[in-house]
Scaffold this active site. Structure first.
Site, mmCIF file in Angstrom:
data_model
loop_
_atom_site.group_PDB
_atom_site.id
_atom_site.type_symbol
_atom_site.label_atom_id
_atom_site.label_comp_id
_atom_site.label_asym_id
_atom_site.label_seq_id
_atom_site.Cartn_x
_atom_site.Cartn_y
_atom_site.Cartn_z
ATOM 1 N N ARG A 62 0.875 -0.988 0.060
ATOM 2 C CA ARG A 62 -0.028 0.014 -0.093
ATOM 3 C C ARG A 62 0.883 1.135 0.027
ATOM 4 N NH1 ARG A 62 -2.169 -3.874 2.895
ATOM 5 N NH2 ARG A 62 -1.259 -3.169 4.983
ATOM 6 N N GLU A 99 4.661 -6.688 14.213
ATOM 7 C CA GLU A 99 3.902 -6.788 15.702
ATOM 8 C C GLU A 99 3.297 -8.283 15.505
ATOM 9 O OE1 GLU A 99 1.119 -4.385 12.865
ATOM 10 O OE2 GLU A 99 3.424 -4.418 13.235
#
Length: 179
Positions: A62, A99
């Site tokens: 993105r 994460e």
């Protein structure tokens, strides 16, 4: 940060993606709206001094969309930070922690001339792992990286502080606290 509630309303939240406990902020719904996408790019451009950098680096996937639109509008060159095995020429790479796992990004080894100033752009700042990998990869090739720009920041995950500790000023159009 300016008031971007109109754009913020177009960012979809997908719970438990890519794993339980993650609230994924999906900008694809924002990108589906042509006028909102244009406003996103225009507002991101308004946050930077075009004379303050030579190139724009976008992180796959993105981040490519946003950085390519900014590169076009500002007539700046674009550096592609890609997933492994996607670049046809000689490349350099870096592994980093996310994460929710690990990943790697690469760039052509001749994409940067030492001393070039590069603006790092991506869609979202969470823990800062991907952004820091981009910074380290670019700096490893001699780039000066002092600024990073995002559509969305998740400030509670600490990515902004991680970038600041590395001498990079993070800026985002909007934040989603508590995620």
């Amino acid at each position: 940060m300016t008031d971007n509630d109109d754009l913020r309303a177009l960012v979809r939240t997908i719970p438990d993606y890519p794993k339980p406990g993650i609230q994924f902020r999906d900008v694809s719904t924002l990108l589906l709206d042509g006028p909102a996408f244009r406003q996103t790019i225009d507002r991101m451009i308004a946050l930077v001094d075009p004379d303050g950098f030579d190139l724009i680096a976008g992180i796959e996937a993105r981040g490519f969309i946003v950085s390519a639109a900014m590169s076009y509008a500002l007539e700046k060159g674009k550096v592609m930070l890609r997933k492994p095995g996607k670049l046809p020429g000689q490349s350099v790479s870096i592994d980093y922690a996310l994460e929710y796992g690990t990943d790697r990004i690469e760039m052509h080894d001749d994409a940067i001339r030492p001393g070039q100033r590069v603006l790092l752009v991506d869609d979202l700042l969470a823990t800062g792992g991907t952004a820091m990998a981009g910074v380290e990869l670019l700096r490893g090739q001699g780039a000066e990286v002092e600024r990073a720009l995002f559509i969305v920041d998740l400030p509670d995950l600490g990515g902004g502080k991680t970038l600041e500790a590395a001498g990079v000023e993070p800026t985002a159009l909007m934040a989603f606290a508590g995620d």
